[in-house]
Design an enzyme around this catalytic site. Sequence first.
Site, short mmCIF file in Angstrom:
data_model
loop_
_atom_site.label_atom_id
_atom_site.label_comp_id
_atom_site.label_asym_id
_atom_site.label_seq_id
_atom_site.Cartn_x
_atom_site.Cartn_y
_atom_site.Cartn_z
N ASP A 8 0.83 -1.21 0.00
CA ASP A 8 0.00 0.00 0.00
C ASP A 8 0.87 1.26 0.00
O ASP A 8 1.99 1.25 0.51
CB ASP A 8 -0.91 -0.03 1.24
CG ASP A 8 -2.07 0.93 1.11
OD1 ASP A 8 -2.38 1.37 -0.02
OD2 ASP A 8 -2.68 1.26 2.15
N GLY A 9 0.33 2.35 -0.56
CA GLY A 9 0.99 3.64 -0.46
C GLY A 9 1.54 4.21 -1.76
O GLY A 9 2.22 5.25 -1.75
N ARG A 12 0.05 7.76 -2.27
CA ARG A 12 0.63 8.77 -1.37
C ARG A 12 2.07 9.10 -1.76
O ARG A 12 2.51 10.24 -1.66
CB ARG A 12 0.58 8.25 0.09
CG ARG A 12 -0.73 8.57 0.77
CD ARG A 12 -0.94 7.72 1.99
NE ARG A 12 -1.42 6.38 1.62
CZ ARG A 12 -1.67 5.41 2.48
NH1 ARG A 12 -1.48 5.62 3.78
NH2 ARG A 12 -2.12 4.25 2.07
N HIS A 20 2.38 3.90 -8.92
CA HIS A 20 2.23 2.47 -9.25
C HIS A 20 3.44 1.98 -10.04
O HIS A 20 3.92 0.87 -9.84
CB HIS A 20 0.94 2.22 -10.03
CG HIS A 20 -0.31 2.54 -9.25
ND1 HIS A 20 -0.50 2.10 -7.96
CD2 HIS A 20 -1.43 3.25 -9.57
CE1 HIS A 20 -1.67 2.53 -7.53
NE2 HIS A 20 -2.25 3.24 -8.49
N SER A 74 -7.40 -5.47 -5.44
CA SER A 74 -8.48 -6.06 -4.64
C SER A 74 -9.81 -6.00 -5.41
O SER A 74 -9.95 -5.24 -6.38
CB SER A 74 -8.63 -5.32 -3.31
OG SER A 74 -9.21 -4.04 -3.52
N TRP A 106 -11.66 -2.22 -8.15
CA TRP A 106 -12.38 -1.96 -9.42
C TRP A 106 -13.14 -0.65 -9.35
O TRP A 106 -13.50 -0.09 -10.38
CB TRP A 106 -13.36 -3.11 -9.72
CG TRP A 106 -12.73 -4.41 -10.10
CD1 TRP A 106 -12.74 -5.57 -9.38
CD2 TRP A 106 -12.00 -4.71 -11.31
NE1 TRP A 106 -12.05 -6.56 -10.05
CE2 TRP A 106 -11.60 -6.06 -11.24
CE3 TRP A 106 -11.64 -3.97 -12.44
CZ2 TRP A 106 -10.86 -6.69 -12.25
CZ3 TRP A 106 -10.91 -4.59 -13.45
CH2 TRP A 106 -10.53 -5.93 -13.35
N ARG A 125 -12.06 2.14 -8.39
CA ARG A 125 -11.21 3.32 -8.63
C ARG A 125 -11.50 3.90 -10.02
O ARG A 125 -12.11 3.22 -10.86
CB ARG A 125 -9.73 2.91 -8.52
CG ARG A 125 -9.38 2.53 -7.09
CD ARG A 125 -7.91 2.37 -6.91
NE ARG A 125 -7.62 2.04 -5.52
CZ ARG A 125 -6.43 2.11 -4.97
NH1 ARG A 125 -5.39 2.51 -5.69
NH2 ARG A 125 -6.24 1.79 -3.71
N LEU A 135 10.89 -20.35 -5.55
CA LEU A 135 9.88 -19.44 -5.00
C LEU A 135 8.57 -19.51 -5.79
O LEU A 135 8.59 -19.51 -7.01
CB LEU A 135 10.42 -18.00 -5.06
CG LEU A 135 9.44 -16.87 -4.72
CD1 LEU A 135 9.06 -16.91 -3.23
CD2 LEU A 135 10.03 -15.51 -5.07
N ARG A 157 -5.17 -2.03 9.04
CA ARG A 157 -6.33 -2.82 8.63
C ARG A 157 -5.93 -3.89 7.62
O ARG A 157 -4.84 -3.84 7.06
CB ARG A 157 -7.45 -1.93 8.07
CG ARG A 157 -7.02 -1.03 6.93
CD ARG A 157 -8.22 -0.21 6.38
NE ARG A 157 -7.77 0.76 5.41
CZ ARG A 157 -7.70 2.09 5.64
NH1 ARG A 157 -8.04 2.58 6.80
NH2 ARG A 157 -7.28 2.89 4.69
N SER A 188 -8.07 -4.88 4.99
CA SER A 188 -8.61 -4.57 3.66
C SER A 188 -8.97 -5.81 2.84
O SER A 188 -8.65 -5.90 1.65
CB SER A 188 -7.62 -3.68 2.88
OG SER A 188 -7.36 -2.48 3.59
N GLU A 243 1.71 -13.73 11.85
CA GLU A 243 2.35 -12.59 12.53
C GLU A 243 2.21 -11.36 11.63
O GLU A 243 2.51 -11.42 10.44
CB GLU A 243 3.84 -12.88 12.76
CG GLU A 243 4.10 -14.01 13.74
CD GLU A 243 3.63 -13.69 15.15
OE1 GLU A 243 3.70 -12.52 15.57
OE2 GLU A 243 3.19 -14.64 15.83
C1 IPE Z 1 -5.25 -2.78 -0.25
O1 IPE Z 1 -4.98 -1.43 -0.38
C2 IPE Z 1 -5.28 -3.43 -1.61
C3 IPE Z 1 -4.01 -3.58 -2.26
C4 IPE Z 1 -2.86 -3.27 -1.76
C5 IPE Z 1 -4.06 -4.16 -3.57
P1 IPE Z 1 -6.13 -0.35 -0.52
O2 IPE Z 1 -5.47 0.95 -0.65
O3 IPE Z 1 -7.07 -0.73 -1.61
O4 IPE Z 1 -6.89 -0.51 0.87
P2 IPE Z 1 -7.68 0.58 1.72
O5 IPE Z 1 -8.63 1.26 0.79
O6 IPE Z 1 -6.67 1.51 2.28
O7 IPE Z 1 -8.35 -0.21 2.79
C1 IPE Z 2 -1.51 0.34 -3.40
O1 IPE Z 2 -1.33 1.70 -3.38
C2 IPE Z 2 -1.69 -0.21 -4.78
C3 IPE Z 2 -3.06 -0.67 -5.07
C4 IPE Z 2 -4.06 -0.72 -4.23
C5 IPE Z 2 -3.32 -1.13 -6.42
P1 IPE Z 2 -2.54 2.71 -3.32
O2 IPE Z 2 -2.91 3.07 -4.71
O3 IPE Z 2 -3.65 2.18 -2.51
O4 IPE Z 2 -1.86 3.94 -2.60
P2 IPE Z 2 -2.49 4.93 -1.53
O5 IPE Z 2 -3.10 4.09 -0.45
O6 IPE Z 2 -3.54 5.72 -2.26
O7 IPE Z 2 -1.36 5.75 -1.06
MG MG Z 3 -4.12 2.36 -0.54
#
Ligand code: IPE
Ligand code: IPE
Ligand code: MG
Length: 247
Positions: free
Chosen positions: A27-28, A31, A44, A72, A76, A78, A138, A201, A203, A214
């Site tokens: 995630d992130g 941001r 991305h 996830s 979809w 987004r 792997l 969380r 998610s 863990e």
């Molecule tokens: C979880 O991240 C899904 C993936 C990393 C693919 P999200 O950014 O979609 O989750 P939320 O919205 O913060 O819960």
């Molecule tokens: C995770 O990064 C990648 C996917 C969910 C596909 P995000 O796109 O959720 O990044 P943030 O949470 O908005 O920073």
């Molecule tokens: Mg995110």
Amino acid sequence: MNSSESSSVNANIDPANLPSHIAIIMDGNGRWAKKRILNRIEGHKKGSDAVRLIVRTCREIGISILTLYAFSTENWQRPKTEVTALMSLLKNFLKSEQKEMLDNNIRLNVIGQIEKLPEDVQQVLHKTMTLTKENNGLMLNLALSYGGRAEIVRMVREIATKTKKGEIDPDLITPELVSDFLYTKGMPDPDLLIRTSGEMRISNFLLWQIAYTEIFVTETLWPDFSKQEFLQILKHYQRRERRFGKV
Ligand code: IPE
Ligand code: IPE
Ligand code: MG
């Protein structure tokens, strides 16, 4: 890999106490881009470099399964431009990594609603899975259009159908049987779950499978996630006492 390379990789990590299965909520990316006043898509793109790095590291240290949450069922929702960009990045990533997977004994597997992905992405996925299916190093397990609840609903439907037909005795439904009807059939549950970007969380990731996993959450944004931090988390993992409800 020669021995000096392997010892530098393994610095301070006990090879006898490695997690077999690591799952990551990457995630992130958004941001990371926002901080730089860039489009989310740039985040991305940068995130796929981190994927390459972590896959490589898992292969080097001898992890058996790496499950990456890449898209996830909720993603979809987004904007269409972001979904399209993610699908195209995924396709390019698979194409560019095929050789590395073959050279390094990596097997690709997908969990999730593969049939919901664009046709061209499905084709590359099937091709890469077929090409790498004999590899036994792997396992790179990509969660795509994956949702824990959807996975559980699918399992309930399949078990209910078989029960109705008399193929399953309801009295013989056990946790082991349930596991056999999930996408992760045959895989051990994750030993370690890492989430980047600080959210506390799950998610909708691997709801059934993480019963005794863990959990490690880092503030680092996924595109900034480094090999060094990953190895540090493995060291922390090795200091945890896993009790599984016992004393
Ligand atoms: C979880 O991240 C899904 C993936 C990393 C693919 P999200 O950014 O979609 O989750 P939320 O919205 O913060 O819960
Ligand atoms: C995770 O990064 C990648 C996917 C969910 C596909 P995000 O796109 O959720 O990044 P943030 O949470 O908005 O920073
Ligand atoms: Mg995110």
